[in-house]
Design a protein around this motif. Sequence first.
Motif, PDB file in Angstrom:
ATOM      1  N   LYS A 125       3.188  -0.359   1.976  1.00  0.00           N
ATOM      2  CA  LYS A 125       4.004   0.073   3.108  1.00  0.00           C
ATOM      3  C   LYS A 125       3.404   1.311   3.782  1.00  0.00           C
ATOM      4  CE  LYS A 125       7.710   0.110   5.708  1.00  0.00           C
ATOM      5  NZ  LYS A 125       8.016  -0.928   6.677  1.00  0.00           N
ATOM      6  N   ILE A 126       2.960   2.278   2.992  1.00  0.00           N
ATOM      7  CA  ILE A 126       2.361   3.489   3.564  1.00  0.00           C
ATOM      8  C   ILE A 126       1.137   3.128   4.394  1.00  0.00           C
ATOM      9  CG2 ILE A 126       1.154   5.643   3.007  1.00  0.00           C
ATOM     10  CD1 ILE A 126       3.050   5.826   0.520  1.00  0.00           C
ATOM     11  N   LEU A 127       0.274   2.286   3.839  1.00  0.00           N
ATOM     12  CA  LEU A 127      -0.940   1.897   4.560  1.00  0.00           C
ATOM     13  C   LEU A 127      -0.624   1.042   5.788  1.00  0.00           C
ATOM     14  CD1 LEU A 127      -3.364   1.227   1.577  1.00  0.00           C
ATOM     15  CD2 LEU A 127      -3.254   3.250   3.058  1.00  0.00           C
ATOM     16  N   GLU A 128       0.390   0.173   5.693  1.00  0.00           N
ATOM     17  CA  GLU A 128       0.797  -0.634   6.853  1.00  0.00           C
ATOM     18  C   GLU A 128       1.251   0.256   8.001  1.00  0.00           C
ATOM     19  OE1 GLU A 128       3.855  -3.331   5.612  1.00  0.00           O
ATOM     20  OE2 GLU A 128       2.435  -4.739   4.717  1.00  0.00           O
ATOM     21  N   VAL A 129       2.040   1.278   7.696  1.00  0.00           N
ATOM     22  CA  VAL A 129       2.530   2.185   8.744  1.00  0.00           C
ATOM     23  C   VAL A 129       1.368   2.962   9.356  1.00  0.00           C
ATOM     24  CG1 VAL A 129       3.917   4.249   9.183  1.00  0.00           C
ATOM     25  CG2 VAL A 129       4.890   2.335   7.900  1.00  0.00           C
ATOM     26  N   LEU A 130       0.480   3.494   8.527  1.00  0.00           N
ATOM     27  CA  LEU A 130      -0.677   4.211   9.059  1.00  0.00           C
ATOM     28  C   LEU A 130      -1.519   3.290   9.945  1.00  0.00           C
ATOM     29  CD1 LEU A 130      -1.708   6.304   5.934  1.00  0.00           C
ATOM     30  CD2 LEU A 130      -0.723   7.173   8.063  1.00  0.00           C
TER      31      LEU A 130
END
Length: 193
Positions: A31-36
């Motif tokens: 999720k963190i990488l998807e948002v970034l």
Amino acid sequence: CRDVGNVLLNRYNFEASRVIKILNEEATREKILEVLESLQDRLGPEDNLLIYYAGHGYYDRVSKLGYWVPVSARMSKIPDYIRNSTIHDYLRTINTKHTFLIADACYAGSLFASYRGGEGYVDAKSRWAFTSGNIEKVWDGEPGGNSPFAKSLVYFLSHYKEKNLPINKIVEEVSRQVMFNTNQNPKGSPLKM
């Protein structure tokens, strides 16, 4: 995160529709990488970006690499972590005018040492980071409460009176307060990209 978000929305005119929150069990590596990744398409050269990370950090003393530790990470499984150089890559490729990363995590100061070499560039853009400590463990605070770093940040943002708020002022005042109240050594400066 909620308290920092509330003061930014209520006192600094952040647009609620543009705020992305990833809280608790949602804060997975994916999720963190998807948002970034999504920010690369959503933001442009006239936009500004503030990222606030409050979570766990890890520093490998052998490789001298720092990491964010997502909620879904298995204990002592470095492949589950997010390397600081990955965060740097996103900060470099998200095409904003100004980006300010605030990281409240153990060993967050290792962010300043994990850039890739190169000449960099000179223009009006800026990339800053402000961390709750250097390459050290930092205190989470009492269960259910804010960390000393988050308390100082929220207090400062809630009481600042001037119209313009330079990043170096945030760094200076919050660092002074945190160092007075803890053994932590917050660090804030431009990131070398």
